[in-house]
Design a protein around this motif. Structure first.
Motif, PDB file in Angstrom:
ATOM      1  N   UNK A 330       0.820  -1.205   0.000  1.00 32.23           N
ATOM      2  CA  UNK A 330       0.000   0.000   0.000  1.00 32.23           C
ATOM      3  C   UNK A 330       0.856   1.259   0.000  1.00 32.23           C
ATOM      4  N   UNK A 331       0.437   2.306  -0.708  1.00 36.52           N
ATOM      5  CA  UNK A 331       1.126   3.602  -0.627  1.00 36.52           C
ATOM      6  C   UNK A 331       1.032   4.158   0.796  1.00 36.52           C
ATOM      7  N   UNK A 332       1.963   5.050   1.112  1.00 30.10           N
ATOM      8  CA  UNK A 332       2.027   5.551   2.488  1.00 30.10           C
ATOM      9  C   UNK A 332       0.778   6.318   2.890  1.00 30.10           C
ATOM     10  N   UNK A 333       0.199   7.101   1.977  1.00 33.67           N
ATOM     11  CA  UNK A 333      -0.978   7.869   2.354  1.00 33.67           C
ATOM     12  C   UNK A 333      -2.174   6.959   2.614  1.00 33.67           C
ATOM     13  N   UNK A 334      -2.217   5.812   1.956  1.00 32.09           N
ATOM     14  CA  UNK A 334      -3.275   4.842   2.231  1.00 32.09           C
ATOM     15  C   UNK A 334      -3.052   4.196   3.597  1.00 32.09           C
ATOM     16  N   UNK A 335      -1.802   3.897   3.908  1.00 27.82           N
ATOM     17  CA  UNK A 335      -1.492   3.343   5.220  1.00 27.82           C
ATOM     18  C   UNK A 335      -1.923   4.296   6.330  1.00 27.82           C
ATOM     19  N   UNK A 336      -1.640   5.584   6.140  1.00 30.99           N
ATOM     20  CA  UNK A 336      -2.022   6.578   7.149  1.00 30.99           C
ATOM     21  C   UNK A 336      -3.537   6.629   7.297  1.00 30.99           C
ATOM     22  N   UNK A 337      -4.252   6.619   6.173  1.00 34.57           N
ATOM     23  CA  UNK A 337      -5.716   6.695   6.216  1.00 34.57           C
ATOM     24  C   UNK A 337      -6.312   5.469   6.908  1.00 34.57           C
ATOM     25  N   UNK A 338      -5.790   4.292   6.581  1.00 33.13           N
ATOM     26  CA  UNK A 338      -6.317   3.064   7.185  1.00 33.13           C
ATOM     27  C   UNK A 338      -6.046   3.040   8.682  1.00 33.13           C
ATOM     28  N   UNK A 339      -4.828   3.387   9.080  1.00 30.28           N
ATOM     29  CA  UNK A 339      -4.503   3.381  10.509  1.00 30.28           C
ATOM     30  C   UNK A 339      -5.348   4.393  11.276  1.00 30.28           C
ATOM     31  N   UNK A 340      -5.597   5.556  10.659  1.00 31.24           N
ATOM     32  CA  UNK A 340      -6.440   6.562  11.313  1.00 31.24           C
ATOM     33  C   UNK A 340      -7.865   6.038  11.506  1.00 31.24           C
ATOM     34  N   UNK A 341      -8.426   5.431  10.471  1.00 33.93           N
ATOM     35  CA  UNK A 341      -9.805   4.934  10.555  1.00 33.93           C
ATOM     36  C   UNK A 341      -9.940   3.851  11.623  1.00 33.93           C
ATOM     37  N   UNK A 342      -9.023   2.903  11.630  1.00 31.09           N
ATOM     38  CA  UNK A 342      -9.102   1.828  12.619  1.00 31.09           C
ATOM     39  C   UNK A 342      -8.918   2.368  14.034  1.00 31.09           C
ATOM     40  N   UNK A 343      -7.985   3.292  14.206  1.00 31.93           N
ATOM     41  CA  UNK A 343      -7.769   3.873  15.539  1.00 31.93           C
ATOM     42  C   UNK A 343      -9.007   4.622  16.008  1.00 31.93           C
ATOM     43  N   UNK A 344      -9.547   5.458  15.149  1.00 35.37           N
ATOM     44  CA  UNK A 344     -10.703   6.272  15.508  1.00 35.37           C
ATOM     45  C   UNK A 344     -11.920   5.401  15.831  1.00 35.37           C
ATOM     46  N   UNK A 345     -12.178   4.410  14.999  1.00 37.23           N
ATOM     47  CA  UNK A 345     -13.352   3.563  15.217  1.00 37.23           C
ATOM     48  C   UNK A 345     -13.219   2.717  16.482  1.00 37.23           C
ATOM     49  N   UNK A 346     -12.012   2.284  16.800  1.00 37.05           N
ATOM     50  CA  UNK A 346     -11.827   1.420  17.973  1.00 37.05           C
ATOM     51  C   UNK A 346     -11.968   2.176  19.284  1.00 37.05           C
ATOM     52  N   UNK A 347     -11.660   3.485  19.283  1.00 34.61           N
ATOM     53  CA  UNK A 347     -11.775   4.243  20.530  1.00 34.61           C
ATOM     54  C   UNK A 347     -13.073   5.047  20.638  1.00 34.61           C
ATOM     55  N   UNK A 348     -13.836   5.103  19.559  1.00 32.07           N
ATOM     56  CA  UNK A 348     -15.036   5.942  19.542  1.00 32.07           C
ATOM     57  C   UNK A 348     -16.087   5.553  20.587  1.00 32.07           C
ATOM     58  N   UNK A 349     -16.451   4.276  20.740  1.00 35.25           N
ATOM     59  CA  UNK A 349     -17.494   3.941  21.725  1.00 35.25           C
ATOM     60  C   UNK A 349     -17.162   4.386  23.146  1.00 35.25           C
ATOM     61  N   UNK A 350     -15.947   4.129  23.586  1.00 31.42           N
ATOM     62  CA  UNK A 350     -15.565   4.498  24.947  1.00 31.42           C
ATOM     63  C   UNK A 350     -15.578   6.015  25.131  1.00 31.42           C
ATOM     64  N   UNK A 351     -15.130   6.758  24.117  1.00 32.61           N
ATOM     65  CA  UNK A 351     -15.106   8.218  24.227  1.00 32.61           C
ATOM     66  C   UNK A 351     -16.522   8.791  24.265  1.00 32.61           C
ATOM     67  N   UNK A 352     -17.423   8.226  23.477  1.00 27.58           N
ATOM     68  CA  UNK A 352     -18.816   8.689  23.510  1.00 27.58           C
ATOM     69  C   UNK A 352     -19.421   8.423  24.878  1.00 27.58           C
ATOM     70  N   UNK A 353     -19.173   7.232  25.415  1.00 25.16           N
ATOM     71  CA  UNK A 353     -19.700   6.888  26.742  1.00 25.16           C
ATOM     72  C   UNK A 353     -19.168   7.845  27.809  1.00 25.16           C
ATOM     73  N   UNK A 354     -17.892   8.184  27.726  1.00 21.30           N
ATOM     74  CA  UNK A 354     -17.303   9.086  28.714  1.00 21.30           C
ATOM     75  C   UNK A 354     -17.872  10.492  28.594  1.00 21.30           C
ATOM     76  N   UNK A 355     -18.124  10.951  27.376  1.00 18.49           N
ATOM     77  CA  UNK A 355     -18.692  12.287  27.183  1.00 18.49           C
ATOM     78  C   UNK A 355     -20.114  12.370  27.722  1.00 18.49           C
ATOM     79  N   UNK A 356     -20.881  11.323  27.495  1.00 17.13           N
ATOM     80  CA  UNK A 356     -22.283  11.311  27.932  1.00 17.13           C
ATOM     81  C   UNK A 356     -22.382  11.083  29.435  1.00 17.13           C
TER      82      UNK A 356
END
Length: 545
Positions: A330-356
């Motif tokens: 994969x090109x580097x910009x694709x690697x960055x995009x994929x890693x960002x998406x997986x990181x964001x999606x994996x931490x999103x539920x806990x962060x929403x719960x903490x905000x609420x």
């Protein structure tokens, strides 16, 4: 016993892959010890675990590859540079004949530069030869090694250890003996000790972690401005503190929502925002005189050219790379995009719960979940970044001692290839055993494996609504723990006693990373279950006053 400063300039000899002995021009190497000859310090000097580990042979002595030596030397030559080369501190991030970024380049935020400058002034006062530009390269000194070791211990004593003691003192509804036990176990965590005092090429981790812990204390005790200030200092000391940034943001935002954005909440939000902006402006002021200076610092802090991961790190991408060469496909910009998406999606539920539902308990557990998500999925991860997950795990040691102790053992094991490279096998075994004995003594681990003590009661009840026979969860976790420990012990023995096949020179390192990664994925699922199924999260504030 006298402290001798011989000031020898020696080339560094190392064994190359082809069997020949080559010489490399080393920078400042502090390889001798504060003893008679090469004898370790006497038992009277070993009263502190950190001091004991610091005197073991490590990356200072073993230069099996020159890149390791350069990483080690960078920490020391920062002082050389600041004390002699430049009056403009922003130039520290630019390449020049006096500041070779490939050799000793600074790639940490401004607060690290200020700390290095302070150490440089002290070093110059003690012995100007220690920080003489160019001429100090290849210089050895017992006194300088002692000085550098002392700066790490001093940072611990001033920032990290007081934060740990105050945090444990602030714990409520537990006895004073249990508070002391908690502090002892946290301070005995082997991972941080081995990296800061043994590996010593990525030192002062306790400074950023200490500031982060002060921030946790502040926001948990409703000292929101002080907590925000402390975390800003942590973030301006090491950029890896971004692992903890989202839980801080969500917790404080949730507090503002809870107070009402039309009333006290908006005032609190403005005060916190002003504190954060003012803190960053003060830290970055010397670098804001020119736009290029600020951009150069940012480029040094986030070197995307280094790739998706470095060396053998126990995260998803390195483990997956064994089967699918992502870095090559994969090109580097694709690697960055994929890693960002997986990181964001994996931490999103806990962060929403903490905000609420903002709470001190939810904040601590979300720190663990988010930091672990960053470690597993983010771009450009180092093996030592697991320390950023280990700190919040230490904070929940009294709440889930079994799972916390297990995680902290795995986190230390995941760095085994690095520790073996630095000849830290004996210190690793001793510190791990000391930590395990302390945790087993003060927090009877195998007696705390019920559904309620694992904080899985709500989850198990939910599952039993559909599967009435689901009563074996604690036994499953106990079996997983035993299999994990046995696997770690076997891999450690194999790595030490056997040579890998010539066609697979990294076999044991890859196995260690893969096994650790599987454990970390399990822990990520576990902590998210605890967070999402804890219905009391929004109103449980009894642990920290």
């Amino acid at each position: 016993m006298k402290l001798r400063d011989t000031g020898k300039k020696l080339p560094l000899t190392y064994q190359s892959n082809n069997g020949s002995r080559d010489q490399i021009q080393a920078g400042r190497l502090c390889t001798s010890t504060f003893t008679y000859g090469d004898t370790p310090p006497s038992p009277k000097l070993r009263s502190d675990t950190r001091t004991c580990v610091s005197w073991q042979p490590s990356g200072w002595r073993s230069a099996e590859n020159s890149s390791m030596s350069r990483q080690c030397l960078r920490c020391f030559l920062i002082c050389t540079f600041f004390s002699n080369a430049y009056r403009d501190i922003s130039s520290r991030y630019f390449n020049s004949s006096d500041n070779n970024l490939q050799y000793w380049g600074l790639d940490y935020p401004p607060l690290t530069a200020y700390h290095s400058l302070l150490c440089a002034y002290v070093a110059k006062f003690i012995n100007p030869d220690w920080v003489a530009l160019h001429t100090s390269r290849g210089y050895e000194s017992q006194a300088h090694k002692l000085f550098m070791r002392t700066t790490v211990l001093a940072a611990d004593l001033l920032i990290y250890i007081p934060a740990v003691l105050l945090y444990c003192y602030s714990l409520k509804e537990i006895s004073p003996k249990r508070k002391i036990a908690s502090a002892l176990c946290i301070l005995l965590y082997p991972g941080l000790i081995l990296i800061d005092y043994g590996h010593f090429q990525n030192m002062y981790n306790s400074v950023s972690l200490g500031f982060a812990l002060w921030g946790v204390l502040g926001v948990s005790c409703d000292w929101d401005l002080l907590g925000s200030l402390a975390f800003c200092l942590a973030l301006n000391y090491k950029q890896m503190e971004l692992y903890h940034s989202l839980p801080f943001f969500c917790f404080l935002l949730g507090k503002c929502f809870k107070k009402g954005l039309r009333g006290k909440g908006s005032a609190l939000f403005i005060r916190i925002a002003c504190t954060v902006v003012a803190s960053f402006l003060l830290c970055w002021l010397p670098f804001l005189t020119e736009r290029e200076h600020a951009l150069q610092v940012v480029r040094r802090l986030f070197p995307v050219d280094r790739g998706l991961f470095e060396d053998k790190v126990a995260n998803i991408w390195c483990s997956l790379n064994v089967f699918l060469k992502i870095k090559d496909i994969l090109p580097r910009h694709i690697q960055i995009a994929i890693s960002f998406c997986f990181t964001f999606l994996s931490l999103l539920p806990a962060c929403i719960k903490l905000t609420v539902q903002p709470s001190a308990k939810g904040f601590r557990f979300t720190l663990v979940s988010c930091a672990l998500s960053f470690f597993l999925f983010s771009f450009q991860v180092h093996e030592k970044s697991i320390l950023l997950v280990s700190l919040p795990v230490c904070l929940v040691l009294t709440e889930i001692p079994f799972m916390s102790t297990w995680f902290l053992l795995v986190s230390t094991f995941s760095m085994l290839p690095l520790l073996l490279k630095d000849q830290l096998l004996l210190p690793s075994v001793v510190t791990v055993m000391a930590f395990l004995i302390a945790c087993s003594t003060f927090f009877p681990m195998f007696e705390n494996t019920s559904e309620e003590q694992l904080q899985l009661k709500s989850f198990a009840v939910s599952v039993r609504r559909h599967l009435p026979g689901f009563t074996f969860l604690p036994r499953i976790i106990q079996c997983l723990f035993l299999s994990s420990v046995i696997t770690m012990i076997l891999l450690t023995i194999l790595s030490v006693t056997l040579d890998p096949p010539q066609k697979l020179p990294d076999l044991f390192s890859v196995l260690i990373c893969f096994v650790s990664c599987v454990n970390f994925v399990f822990f990520l699922v576990y902590f998210n279950i605890v967070i999402m199924w804890d219905s009391k999260n929004g109103r449980n504030r009894k642990k920290i006053d």
